[in-house]
Design a protein around this motif. Structure first.
Motif: not given
Lengths: 373, 373
Positions: A85, A89, B8-9, B256-258, B268, B270, B313-314
């Motif tokens: 997450i 979000k 994002t994305p 966005t960096v997750i 990683l 999104d 999605e990564h």
């Protein structure tokens, strides 16, 4: 409408084969004593997920919040959002939960755990475990596993358990290696759960899965649920991994031959990479299918023909071994229809707004799918 | 709304840069004395094509009949469908023409010419010429060029001219080679036109083009129009070909960096391959950008970082040279936003239902695009 009347390119689903794929996975999970939570990122289609639920699946997995919203609005209320997450979000997640969606989120860092806790809402959270070095996750032996768990629990989040995805299984192709990876995925994720419990933290759920490991696991002791996605359609990558046959691939792209370069042994079709996707997942596997394996209009593979190259709306069909087919224009005449099996069902399906779903009688029903974020 | 508030994305268009790309191509075509017929398969967006038309473009090129219908309904009535026609598509073409759309079709075989003539309707038709061995088309010296032309003309079709696309230009990366390919595309297509005319057949139009050749041609004598698509956005493949700089790429994906795997030097995000597309067009080029080049939130490249791998999605961001960035979590902290430049704008754009178009003030406007067939 029947198949021969479809505009091409079209994304075909063989409904009977899809149902067999669903039944096969569900019966395996039943036999192993775990729940099945299908990953709906493959189909992004309500009708497909309804078939999975009717067969016994409990809950769904999603890869985007758009999937969560679309499926919740259609009556799926037990949803795992299986991508780490981002703080930005949390608002949309909370909004869905406040509408009654049991939406669970995933973290794998202190930064994310702190962001979740800082929000002040009692999110349900799983900690992602890295069991194969493939992507995201906390390794089961790291100290921070406990720190993250305690941060969530003490901060007011509902610590629901641990989850992992052995994506490295896609790189394997022997029964022995697949069984070993399934056991590695299981044992390492269970170990993480045991560490959390030993630290006095709750960890009711242990969620694992990928299509290759789910179809290869010999036992799933300590696991409560399995997630898998692509099994619903299967594809050439899965065939190369060894967990399905070509005749178990339920998704294909219907194409029309539009031309030839006879000296090169090429037939050109109207299914280019926009239809097949740019996925070249079989490139590094034992059998490289280019952009797809070529079948006749009834779905029978035409031995040796692949989509060897593709432009946006042109597919180039030729022999896999590079030899020039001397009578390509006679074998695949202009106007003839072909079915192309995809490398990667998730990527190919995503190129189409609608599936053309056919049954044993050749009747065709359109099933909508969605895309985007 | 501004950029930092976007979910994002997201697919970003830098409107000012897009306008510069449009102006650059239009001014080149004006100087070379030819019309520009942009290929709208890149954007599939009415607002983008309207900007191209306002800058001086005449007519559009499409890759699907859905594009033809959508753009015709929005007021574009001079349309070339640049994919070899299949007999089954003649009905929809005729329906669009009967509604007033000046829709031209393409053939490159006797079988297709005969199907067009057999329909009995006075279609406007161009013959596709193969000037580079890349894909479809009749070679300019083949006997059947005249036979096809005569079949169309005598059968009642309107023989509008010849067209070609030197797709092989995407494989080049020196000014000399690009100029030579542009001249080859021009001279061979003009030669085909001259042969048709010498045989007493009409051939008013000579249509050539690809972004690399259009931006490299030194003269276009005998050519009446140029078609090009990707120039409107540009991308990393075009940068490697050498016809744009990284700072001239108008399309990017906001991510966005997750999370991180600090021991591997990974961040990683999104934005996985569903956002970037599976296109790996730079793989075989001098500089392989993986799934994209990483820029900061303002669009400035962060030197050496690429999307080295991707799941659905990564995205996995790391240094291009494979070295482990020792302070990845500090350099690209969780929650930070990045802009990823795409390998291939046509493929990446196709993954998004909407563009987020920003202007110099940072304001963002959504522009719809469509997909499918």
């Amino acid at each position: 409408m029947n198949l021969t009347e479809l505009d091409t390119p079209a994304a075909l689903i063989d409904a009977a084969q899809m149902d067999r794929n669903i039944a096969r996975m569900q019966s395996r999970m039943n036999a192993l004593g775990v729940r099945l939570r299908p990953h709906v990122k493959t189909s992004k289609c309500l009708a497909v997920a309804q078939r999975q639920r009717e067969a016994g699946a409990q809950g769904i997995t999603v890869s985007t919040l758009k999937e969560a919203a679309q499926f919740f609005d259609a009556g799926f209320d037990d949803i795992l959002y299986a991508v780490g997450i981002a703080a930005a979000k949390l608002g949309p997640v909370r909004a869905l939960r406040e509408r009654g969606c049991q939406l669970t989120i995933v973290v794998d860092s202190m930064a994310a755990a702190q962001a979740v806790v800082a929000d002040g809402y009692h999110f349900e959270v799983m900690i992602e475990i890295d069991t194969d070095g493939h992507r995201a996750g906390v390794r089961p032996d790291e100290d921070r596993l406990i720190t993250i768990g305690r941060t969530l629990h003490d901060g007011g989040a509902v610590l629901k358990g641990v989850m992992t995805h052995a994506g490295a299984s896609y790189e394997l192709n022997t029964t022995q290696a697949l069984e070993a990876m399934a056991e590695q995925e299981r044992s390492r994720c269970v170990h993480a759960a045991e560490r959390l419990r030993a630290a006095g933290l709750p960890c009711p759920e242990v969620s694992v899965g990928s299509t290759p490991t789910a179809l290869s696991a010999r036992q799933l002791d300590g696991v409560t649920e399995v997630r898998a996605g692509v099994y619903v359609f299967n594809d050439l990558v899965m065939a190369n991994v060894g967990v399905c046959g070509l005749d178990e691939i339920a998704l294909s792209v219907l194409a029309t031959v539009i031309g030839h370069q006879t000296e090169k042994g090429w037939a050109l079709t109207d299914a280019g990479w926009m239809a097949m996707s740019r996925d070249r997942g079989t490139q590094a596997q034992a059998l490289d299918y280019g952009y797809g394996a070529v079948c006749d209009a009834s779905g029978a593979p035409i031995d040796g023909f692949i989509v060897s190259s593709a432009n946006q709306e042109h597919g180039i069909v030729s022999w896999r071994d590079g030899a020039v087919c001397p009578d390509i224009a006679q074998r695949l005449p202009i106007g003839s229809q072909l079915r192309i099996l995809p490398n990667h069902a998730c990527a190919t399906a995503a190129q189409f707004p609608t599936y053309a779903v056919f049954d044993a009688n050749g009747g065709v029903t359109p099933w909508e799918r969605f895309y985007g974020w």
